[in-house]
Design a protein around this motif. Structure first.
Motif, mmCIF file in Angstrom:
data_model
loop_
_atom_site.group_PDB
_atom_site.id
_atom_site.type_symbol
_atom_site.label_atom_id
_atom_site.label_comp_id
_atom_site.label_asym_id
_atom_site.label_seq_id
_atom_site.Cartn_x
_atom_site.Cartn_y
_atom_site.Cartn_z
ATOM 1 N N ASP A 128 0.848 -1.204 0.000
ATOM 2 C CA ASP A 128 0.000 0.000 0.000
ATOM 3 C C ASP A 128 0.880 1.248 0.000
ATOM 4 O O ASP A 128 0.898 2.026 0.958
ATOM 5 C CB ASP A 128 -0.930 -0.028 1.210
ATOM 6 C CG ASP A 128 -1.877 1.165 1.245
ATOM 7 O OD1 ASP A 128 -2.251 1.658 0.161
ATOM 8 O OD2 ASP A 128 -2.229 1.608 2.363
ATOM 9 N N THR A 129 1.596 1.454 -1.087
ATOM 10 C CA THR A 129 2.525 2.580 -1.157
ATOM 11 C C THR A 129 1.805 3.919 -1.195
ATOM 12 O O THR A 129 2.367 4.941 -0.804
ATOM 13 C CB THR A 129 3.428 2.445 -2.400
ATOM 14 O OG1 THR A 129 2.600 2.318 -3.572
ATOM 15 C CG2 THR A 129 4.322 1.212 -2.272
ATOM 16 N N ARG A 131 -0.683 4.605 0.613
ATOM 17 C CA ARG A 131 -1.233 4.791 1.951
ATOM 18 C C ARG A 131 -2.746 5.033 1.918
ATOM 19 O O ARG A 131 -3.277 5.912 2.588
ATOM 20 C CB ARG A 131 -0.536 5.945 2.677
ATOM 21 C CG ARG A 131 0.972 5.791 2.858
ATOM 22 C CD ARG A 131 1.314 4.415 3.412
ATOM 23 N NE ARG A 131 2.702 4.312 3.882
ATOM 24 C CZ ARG A 131 3.473 3.251 3.727
ATOM 25 N NH1 ARG A 131 3.007 2.203 3.044
ATOM 26 N NH2 ARG A 131 4.685 3.208 4.224
ATOM 27 N N LYS A 134 -6.484 3.404 5.819
ATOM 28 C CA LYS A 134 -6.499 4.384 6.902
ATOM 29 C C LYS A 134 -6.585 3.737 8.282
ATOM 30 O O LYS A 134 -6.250 4.384 9.284
ATOM 31 C CB LYS A 134 -7.681 5.342 6.721
ATOM 32 C CG LYS A 134 -7.668 6.082 5.388
ATOM 33 C CD LYS A 134 -6.387 6.879 5.192
ATOM 34 C CE LYS A 134 -6.373 7.614 3.858
ATOM 35 N NZ LYS A 134 -5.082 8.297 3.611
ATOM 36 N N HIS A 163 3.853 2.028 8.082
ATOM 37 C CA HIS A 163 2.521 2.422 7.627
ATOM 38 C C HIS A 163 1.825 3.245 8.708
ATOM 39 O O HIS A 163 1.827 2.872 9.878
ATOM 40 C CB HIS A 163 1.677 1.181 7.301
ATOM 41 C CG HIS A 163 0.555 1.469 6.363
ATOM 42 N ND1 HIS A 163 -0.537 2.225 6.721
ATOM 43 C CD2 HIS A 163 0.363 1.132 5.048
ATOM 44 C CE1 HIS A 163 -1.354 2.336 5.692
ATOM 45 N NE2 HIS A 163 -0.834 1.679 4.665
#
Length: 397
Positions: A128-129, A131, A134, A163
């Motif tokens: 999940d580059t 981002r 949540k 993360h």
């Protein structure tokens, strides 16, 4: 039916007499000028149960499900993505709530009997580059399957991938019974309910919220009203509540917290492990298996037991209740009819566990399950005896 009934479901749990007496009071003024002398110290002592110094505790008149909703709606916005795994009925229900609130769920289906898949979480978080995730959801203790997951491992996955997602934990059937470390594991919101380890009737959702989550609440766009942290913060700081609180429950909570702290949290956790292991020894002696696939996932608060092939666990549960006044937990969803559950948490000791195991053996024999009478009880007695010898020796040193 003469005599006491046996409540051995995984919640609500038995309410100690001391707590019941604390709740048996006349109605009081929830806006009395001296109320903060009671509530403010309670808020602080509740943080000790979560092992948190930096978090803020909230008490919502609700079940744990309301606590789930408070966690989501206060910190997230419509369309936000969350990472979650489903391995039991309660992890499923939290995911269902996410979807109904308009969140996007990256869902990992896991075999029921296993826990949070740490390696898969780490892989997804690393990928999940952008981002987009949540929040990460983790059910610490899945009540439906008797599985405890590694929350410290979830935090490691977040840290190792750097993360920034929030970490939300369902601790409804773990907190106040199984070791939980809010600050050390950097949990952002922990949710629990009054009716399990806190030894109270249902009706309070108890949350601990990190400063990071409180900051996220300032920009979150999901709608909330009743569960708004901001309303609680505004009134709690002075020792009051934004609406009429269930003061009898909260008076009982004060006594429950006092009892937990007096016993010592580490002793509470050790007691639950000891009682849970006694049940596990009995299950093995009955030649049955737990739903939990591996020892590392075995819960110290509830055992989901796979009934012998060819028998209906619902029939067993009904018979135990009607004939002996013994309440056991039923199998939920895909486990219905296949497992029965013994809750071993809250105000509980060895004698109470042995009574539950004896009742289960009676019911098993009555419905025709081939077990040797006394096998499970005997295995638990042997274990509890040895543990007692060890404890006595340690106390004598």
């Amino acid at each position: 039916m003469a005599g006491m009934r046996g409540l051995f479901i995984p919640g609500p749990t038995n309410v100690p007499d001391r707590v019941r007496r604390a709740m048996d009071i006349p109605m009081e003024d929830q806006r009395a000028p001296d109320l903060p002398e009671f509530t403010l110290p309670l808020f602080q002592d509740l943080k000790k149960i979560f092992k948190s110094e930096s978090g803020q505790v909230f008490l919502f008149p609700s079940s744990g499900t309301g606590g789930w909703e408070a966690a989501l709606t206060n910190t997230l916005s419509p369309g936000d993505k969350v990472l979650a795994s489903r391995f039991g009925q309660f992890s499923h229900l939290w995911i269902d709530m996410c979807q109904r609130l308009g969140l996007e769920v990256e869902l990992i289906d896991v075999e029921w009997g296993e826990g949070v898949p740490l390696e898969t979480y780490a892989e997804i978080l690393a990928a999940d580059t952008g981002r987009k995730i949540k929040a990460v959801l983790a059910c610490h203790n899945e009540t439906a399957t008797g599985v405890t997951s590694d929350i410290a491992g979830v935090r490691r996955a977040l840290n190792e991938t750097r993360h920034p997602a929030l970490l939300f934990v369902d601790g409804v059937s773990s907190i106040a019974s199984i070791d939980f470390r809010m600050d050390e594991w950097a949990v952002d919101i922990a949710v629990c309910g009054s009716q399990k380890g806190f030894m109270l009737p249902g009706g309070l959702a108890i949350l601990c919220v990190s400063p990071k989550a409180l900051e996220a609440a300032k920009s979150a766009k999901l709608r909330r009203c009743y569960f708004d942290f901001a309303d609680m913060i505004r009134t709690n700081k002075d020792g009051f509540f934004p609406y009429t609180p269930p003061m009898q429950l909260i008076r009982g909570l004060r006594t429950s917290v006092d009892m937990l702290l007096a016993e010592g949290l580490e002793n509470v956790f050790a007691r639950h492990h000891r009682l849970g292991e006694g049940v596990r020894r009995a299950v093995s002696a009955w030649n049955m298996k737990l739903c939990a696939k591996e020892k590392r996932w075995q819960s110290d608060t509830v055992s989901a037991i796979q009934l012998t092939e060819g028998f209906d666990s619902n029939n067993l549960i009904r018979h135990a209740y009607r004939r002996y006044g013994l309440s056991l937990g039923m199998g939920l969803a895909k486990l219905n009819g296949k497992v029965f559950r013994i809750g071993h948490l809250g105000d509980l000791n060895e004698l109470m566990v042995l009574s539950a195991l004896g009742g289960v053996e009676l019911a098993l024999r009555d419905v025709g399950v081939p077990i040797k009478a006394g096998s499970g009880v005997g295995a638990a007695v042997d274990y509890f005896h040895q543990q007692g010898v060890t404890l006595n020796a340690a106390a004598a040193e």
